[in-house]
Every structure is written in C-alpha cells, then in structure tokens.
Design an enzyme around this catalytic site. Structure first.
Site, mmCIF file in Angstrom:
data_model
loop_
_atom_site.group_PDB
_atom_site.id
_atom_site.type_symbol
_atom_site.label_atom_id
_atom_site.label_comp_id
_atom_site.label_asym_id
_atom_site.label_seq_id
_atom_site.Cartn_x
_atom_site.Cartn_y
_atom_site.Cartn_z
ATOM 1 N N SER A 44 0.827 -1.209 0.000
ATOM 2 C CA SER A 44 0.000 0.000 0.000
ATOM 3 C C SER A 44 0.858 1.253 0.000
ATOM 4 O O SER A 44 1.961 1.277 0.577
ATOM 5 C CB SER A 44 -0.911 0.012 1.231
ATOM 6 O OG SER A 44 -1.556 1.270 1.371
ATOM 7 N N TYR A 104 -2.391 0.495 9.961
ATOM 8 C CA TYR A 104 -2.558 -0.238 8.708
ATOM 9 C C TYR A 104 -1.300 -0.110 7.844
ATOM 10 O O TYR A 104 -0.752 -1.099 7.353
ATOM 11 C CB TYR A 104 -3.774 0.292 7.945
ATOM 12 C CG TYR A 104 -3.796 -0.110 6.490
ATOM 13 C CD1 TYR A 104 -4.142 -1.403 6.118
ATOM 14 C CD2 TYR A 104 -3.459 0.804 5.484
ATOM 15 C CE1 TYR A 104 -4.144 -1.787 4.778
ATOM 16 C CE2 TYR A 104 -3.462 0.429 4.152
ATOM 17 C CZ TYR A 104 -3.804 -0.854 3.808
ATOM 18 O OH TYR A 104 -3.801 -1.236 2.484
ATOM 19 N N LYS A 117 -17.304 -1.340 0.875
ATOM 20 C CA LYS A 117 -16.245 -0.806 1.724
ATOM 21 C C LYS A 117 -16.697 0.331 2.644
ATOM 22 O O LYS A 117 -15.921 0.785 3.493
ATOM 23 C CB LYS A 117 -15.081 -0.316 0.851
ATOM 24 C CG LYS A 117 -14.332 -1.446 0.158
ATOM 25 C CD LYS A 117 -13.308 -0.938 -0.832
ATOM 26 C CE LYS A 117 -12.172 -0.195 -0.185
ATOM 27 N NZ LYS A 117 -11.292 -1.034 0.647
#
Length: 326
Positions: free
Chosen positions: A116, A143, A179
């Site tokens: 990411s 994250y 999401k």
C-alpha cells in the site's frame, strides 16, 4: 490453477472478473464474508472452489487442488486505515502474508501481494519504491505499518527477486461498494452531487494547501488490473513496485468531474477535518512509476477525468455497482 485471496473484496473480486474475461476459471478463492455485502462481488463469476480465509492453510496441506496452484494473487488484508487493533492487523496483514508467501515459495507458485502507498506516511521522503528507501519510511497509521512490516520482511529475507509486491495508491471503481467509509471519495461524492447538488470536502489544515487542493494519485481499477495481469504474464518480473498513475489530481478536480458527468454546475462545500485524522492524513500522494515502467509495464496516460465520468455515467447513475454490470 490460481489462488486469489481477498477474492470477494474490491481488488480481489476484480482480479477474478478479469481472469474470467480471459477465459481463466480454474481458480481457488479465499476470503470471509462476515456481515458485509461483498459476496455480491462474486455473483456471476466462475471458479473451482471457495475457501474461508481461516481454513486456507489447512486446505493447502490437505486439498487435492493445492498441488496444482501455479500462482497466488494475495489481495486479502484488513484495509481499514483507521483500524486501531494492531494485533488484528498483525495477524491478517503480516503473519498471514508471511505464511502464505513461504508456502508459495516452497511450492514453486508465483507470489503477487498487495502492499500500500500508506507505507509512505506523510510523503516527506517522497514516493520512490527503491528498496533502500523502505527502511526509512514512517507510516502514519497502524494499517500502513502492517503493510510496511511485510515489505521489510520481504527485503530482509532477500525475496525481492522471487516475489512481486504492489503498493496500491488511491484505487477507485466498480466492486468497491461494500467498503462503506473506506470506499473512494468518488463513490461518496456521487450521491451528494445527485441528491443535493453539492459535494462536501475536507478543509485543508496546512497553509501550503488550499481547501480541496489536497492531491491524490487516483488510479482506476482497470489500470490496477493491467498491472496485475502484467505480473501474472511476466513471472520473471519481481520486486516491490508502486502501482499508481504517476499523475496526482486534487479533490476539487474529482468533484468537478462528478458534476460534469451529471451535467451539473460544480458546487463544493468545505468542512473541518476530524481532529483524530489531522495527524494521520496524507496531503499528497504521487507514485514514482520509474521502476515498474523500467520492468516493462506499459506507461499509463492521464485518463482520470475519463474514468471518473465513466464511473458515474456508466455505473452509478444507471444503478450499476459491479464490473459485470457493464
């Protein structure tokens, strides 16, 4: 045989759809549904078997199909950038990835995984995917830390020549509907523009960015699929690569294109960013695509406006939610 994890999620289900479009249906899908609607992403798709993500490692040791797996597209992860349970993130984003990578290497299966752009933190060190920069990165949230930690594991074990990782930037497009708050700003902006003739965006809390001028490297799911297909077709291309377009756009430009697709006048209202996000917010992202292009990926052209308007006109404004709808 290809194993796809996170197969009911946004990018994972798009990968399954893309493979089906190429006539590839010999697929093992792994994921868990919980109470979300992401199961709808798999309607109409063809695959051999679905395995709960919690049962996958046992199945890889016992199932007859396991020996036929030639590639693993590991998109499965907790992608909630506000997730505060670090142990949960470590289990599903780091440990799970490590075990699956080790299995893939031991069984001569191509391993492609999702990293990411969150690993870049506030972008102070830039957005280069050169391996020597990775140890210096400081993610802003747990994250991003979990993704950075697995990238570091790959580098520390000198696996960058044996596996392929993709640092996804700001992905948008069909199949993201489950999401909720983690969906793209485009998905949230559309109903506002349609129903209220207004789109609300965060104010800037930095003097060097005007309201709505925060910039993101937005990348459409079709472009992401191009990158993944390239790696599946080129098994000798390995490393950790950025996957963005290399051309950032502002949230104001995003809103303008949503209104344009609806044939409406642009009307943007700015509101204060929540206090708890201000120290964890990226004001700009822009993928340095030099490394991936040098590996042979065809260069992306700037199709941001086209993709946003198509997403609005061809999907959302017609009630479509899934790649299979058009």
């Amino acid at each position: 045989m290809i194993l796809v994890t996170g197969a009911a999620g946004f990018i994972g289900s798009a990968v399954v759809w893309s493979l089906n479009q190429r006539g590839i249906t010999d697929l093992i899908l792994a994921d868990s549904f919980g109470k979300t609607d992401k199961w709808k992403n798999l309607r109409g798709l063809k695959f051999t078997e679905f395995v709960d993500r919690g049962d996958l490692f046992d199945a890889l040791e016992t199932a007859e199909w396991a020996k036929d797996i030639k590639a693993v597209v590991h998109m499965g992860a907790c992608a909630d950038t506000t997730q505060a349970d670090v142990d949960f993130l470590m289990t599903w984003n780091y440990e799970y990835s490590r075990i699956l990578c080790e299995w893939s290497l031991a069984n001569n299966a191509r391993f492609i995984y999702a990293s990411s752009a969150a690993v870049y933190g506030d972008g102070a060190l830039g957005f280069s995917d050169k391996d020597e920069l990775t140890p210096k990165l400081r993610p802003l949230n747990a994250y991003g830390f979990s993704k950075w930690l697995f990238d570091m594991w790959v580098l520390e074990h000198k696996l960058q020549d044996k596996v392929a990782g993709l640092r996804f930037f700001n992905v948008f497009g069909p199949n993201e509907y489950h999401k909720a708050r983690m969906a793209s700003v485009i998905l949230h902006a559309y109903p506002q523009a349609r129903d209220t003739n207004k789109v609300r965006l965060f104010e800037s809390h930095r003097s060097d960015f005007k309201h709505g001028e925060q910039r993101r490297d937005f990348i459409h799911i079709a472009e992401v699929l191009t990158g993944i297909k390239f790696l599946l077709d080129k098994p000798t291309v390995n490393g950790i690569f950025n996957l963005g377009t290399g051309t950032p756009h502002t949230y104001n430009q995003l809103a303008e294109n949503v209104f344009k697709a609806l044939g409406k006048r642009t009307n943007i209202e700015y509101f204060p960013m929540p206090e708890d996000l201000r120290n964890r917010y990226q004001y700009e992202t822009c993928a340095d695509m030099t490394k991936f292009y040098a590996a042979g990926l065809p260069k992306f052209t700037d199709r941001f406006g086209e993709f946003v308007q198509s997403y609005v006109r061809d999907y959302m404004d017609k009630g479509g939610k899934y790649l299979a709808d058009v």
